[in-house]
Design an enzyme around this catalytic site. Structure first.
Site, PDB file in Angstrom:
ATOM      1  N   LYS A 102       0.873  -1.161   0.000  1.00 46.93           N
ATOM      2  CA  LYS A 102       0.000   0.000   0.000  1.00 46.93           C
ATOM      3  C   LYS A 102       0.920   1.223   0.000  1.00 46.93           C
ATOM      4  CE  LYS A 102      -2.626   3.403   1.680  1.00 46.93           C
ATOM      5  NZ  LYS A 102      -2.065   4.721   2.055  1.00 46.93           N
ATOM      6  N   GLY A 146       4.312   3.480  10.854  1.00 43.33           N
ATOM      7  CA  GLY A 146       3.556   4.727  10.821  1.00 43.33           C
ATOM      8  C   GLY A 146       3.096   5.134  12.208  1.00 43.33           C
ATOM      9  N   SER A 147       1.942   5.764  12.251  1.00 44.14           N
ATOM     10  CA  SER A 147       1.440   6.341  13.495  1.00 44.14           C
ATOM     11  C   SER A 147       0.763   5.304  14.374  1.00 44.14           C
ATOM     12  CB  SER A 147       0.431   7.451  13.182  1.00 44.14           C
ATOM     13  OG  SER A 147      -0.748   6.901  12.618  1.00 44.14           O
ATOM     14  N   GLY A 157      -3.046   5.068  13.158  1.00 42.44           N
ATOM     15  CA  GLY A 157      -3.248   4.292  11.939  1.00 42.44           C
ATOM     16  C   GLY A 157      -2.864   2.837  12.120  1.00 42.44           C
ATOM     17  N   GLU A 162       5.114  -1.066  13.431  1.00 44.57           N
ATOM     18  CA  GLU A 162       5.934  -0.109  14.181  1.00 44.57           C
ATOM     19  C   GLU A 162       5.124   1.169  14.281  1.00 44.57           C
ATOM     20  OE1 GLU A 162       9.685   2.770  13.410  1.00 44.57           O
ATOM     21  OE2 GLU A 162       9.892   0.738  12.600  1.00 44.57           O
ATOM     22  N   CYS A 213      12.037   7.728  13.391  1.00 42.35           N
ATOM     23  CA  CYS A 213      11.278   7.013  14.412  1.00 42.35           C
ATOM     24  C   CYS A 213      12.086   6.818  15.683  1.00 42.35           C
ATOM     25  CB  CYS A 213      10.797   5.673  13.873  1.00 42.35           C
ATOM     26  SG  CYS A 213      12.111   4.655  13.165  1.00 42.35           S
ATOM     27  N   GLU A 247       4.986  11.090  21.670  1.00 41.07           N
ATOM     28  CA  GLU A 247       5.864  11.444  20.553  1.00 41.07           C
ATOM     29  C   GLU A 247       5.318  12.666  19.809  1.00 41.07           C
ATOM     30  OE1 GLU A 247       7.794   9.386  16.530  1.00 41.07           O
ATOM     31  OE2 GLU A 247       5.993   8.541  17.446  1.00 41.07           O
TER      32      GLU A 247
END
Length: 509
Positions: free
Chosen positions: A166, A221-222, A225, A245, A282, A375
């Site tokens: 994706k 990502g977040s 999400g 992650e 990250c 974060e």
């Protein structure tokens, strides 16, 4: 779901550059997954698989100029950073090819019958097989290394799984170009191009995780999400592994002795780490526990000087820029939070680096200051000044899981009988990678690497970087009392492939 145009956007101006594709419909996602599923047999031969990975690396390197130009236009990360990231991506593909050739990842174990054991042992032969189609969700901040040809894709292909990616909306044009390169590499080895699928669009991502032929997923990502996709993967009629992650604060502890010994060096190093890549890593250090008093004051002064000299930079997209500006403003509005260097808007399309300071006592108990323990993506960190070790450890006890945790020790503390051992014991439960007298930014691609950590850093105990990342995409199978002629060639007594294995309790190489 209605198809919508997919645009390449220039983060330096926020303007659309070109239409790249359209968002995939549910029918197109289905067709892409089925094409990947149909291609899985072509990856069965390890020799072919390894050659494919090496050819993919060669072709990516050959297309460097075009790929870096496209990546910079969509991410503003700059040619130097992107050229290095592409080199890392190619190295990673070749490293997994070496792992495929070696064969140890198959974990072959053979036990011959033993009637004298209690209970008796029958003939047992164990190894690992691929899971099936792997869905990969690209990251925004690493358009090469954690995207279409990144670590999730490389490790999944190395394990023998076809992949459907994706694409991330921040670099759709680059995603298309990289996918073309990988498909050409596949075709050179007789592998159907469907072995690497690519889809665009938010709804396409949801359809992908729900597809019954998708056997596992990888995500970077977040938290928001990633958790939504993780929950969707678990809610399927047949749940699947989801290796995500999601987010990390990456705490740093500076002892009083270390601050007294080298305050200037630590402050300068911290500035470089938190602003590297405009703070879009990250593993950026987001919380730094610094002692109160003169030694800590010297460190903060060094950090102030270094961050003040940092130029404004462009974030990956304007949504991230808006979130960064709003996030630092909300944090700065908390009572007793100071901004020695104020982070925020650096201009119409840029952001300026900065940091916040607060008494560690504010973070020791749940409340409004918990915001400082979340974060904030971009060039900002929080410096919490602690009065004593008890207060410092109380803050550490409140932290969620992280990718990394770092401690800066003095020379005396770093010896075997020093205080360092106790501090490492406090940090080890918090993270998957623990650093001493270093900085977490920079994740080496190496056999011993671990890039993961307790939730919410990741949703599993595995790594997304390093050779053992391949383990995420396989499952063990045991054949019991199976005639030799019916066994997979990897499990035969004569070991015609020369695989490393454990044979009747003895390790053979």
């Amino acid at each position: 779901m209605a198809a919508a145009p997919v645009w390449s956007v220039d983060p330096r101006t926020g303007k659309q550059r070109e239409q790249v594709a359209v968002e995939a419909t549910a029918q197109e996602v289905d067709a892409t997954v089925r094409a990947a599923h149909d291609a899985r047999g072509a990856l069965a031969d390890r020799t072919v698989r390894a050659a494919f990975l090496r050819t993919a690396a060669d072709k990516l390197q050959a297309a460097k100029d075009q790929l870096v130009e496209a990546g910079d236009a969509e991410t503003a990360l700059g040619p130097v950073r992107l050229t290095g990231e592409l080199a890392r991506t190619c190295y990673q593909l070749r490293a997994f090819a070496d792992i495929v050739d070696e064969g140890a990842f198959l974990d072959v174990v053979i036990n011959h019958p033993d009637d004298t054991a209690t209970p008796p042992i029958p003939d047992l032969r164990r190894y690992k097989v691929p899971l099936g189609v792997v869905a990969v969700y690209s990251a925004s901040n690493f358009p090469f290394a954690f995207s279409v040809a990144g670590g999730d894709t490389a490790s999944a292909l190395a394990a023998g799984n076809p992949v459907v990616v994706k694409a991330h909306p921040d670099h759709p044009a680059l995603s298309e170009l990289v996918a073309v390169v990988l498909r050409r590499a596949a075709a050179e080895h007789g592998i159907p191009e469907g072995v690497l699928g690519l889809v665009h669009g938010f709804e396409a991502g949801i359809e992908l995780i729900k597809h019954p032929l998708v056997a596992a997923a990888g995500f970077t990502g977040s938290i928001r999400g990633g958790r939504a996709l993780f929950d969707a993967a678990a809610a399927r009629p047949v749940p699947i592994p989801f290796h995500g992650e999601l987010g990390s604060l990456n705490p740093v502890v500076v002892t009083e002795a270390a601050a007294a010994e080298r305050a200037e060096a630590i402050g300068t190093g911290l500035a470089g780490s938190m602003t590297l890549g405009v703070g879009q890593f990250c593993v950026k250090p987001g919380l730094v526990l610094v002692p109160s008093g003169a030694a800590g004051d010297g460190l903060v002064k060094s950090l102030t000087d270094a961050v003040s000299d940092t130029d404004a930079g462009v974030l990956l997209d304007h949504r991230m820029r808006d979130n960064f500006i709003a996030g630092v403003a909300e944090r700065a509005e908390l009572a007793d939070v100071e901004t020695p260097v104020t982070p925020g808007s650096g201009g119409e399309h840029t952001v300026s680096a900065g940091f916040l300071t607060v008494a560690a006592s504010k973070l020791a108990q749940a409340g409004a200051y918990d915001l400082l323990l979340e974060e904030c993506f971009g060039p900002v960190t929080v410096v919490a000044r602690y009065e004593d070790e008890a207060e410092r450890n109380q803050v550490l006890s409140r932290l969620p899981g992280n990718l990394t945790a770092t401690v800066h020790l003095s020379a005396e503390e770093a010896v075997g009988e020093g205080r360092g051992r106790e501090i490492l014991a406090e940090l080890t439960p918090l993270a998957g990678r623990v650093l001493v007298n270093g900085w977490p930014t920079g994740v080496a691609v190496a056999a011993a690497q671990h890039h993961g950590g307790p939730y919410p850093a990741t949703t599993s105990t595995s790594t997304s970087v390093g050779g053992t990342a391949i383990e995420r995409w396989m499952r063990p199978v045991v054949y019991q009392t199976t005639p030799e002629a019916l066994l997979p060639v990897e499990l035969r007594d004569d070991n015609p492939l020369g695989l490393p294995r454990r044979f009747n309790g003895q390790l053979e190489r």
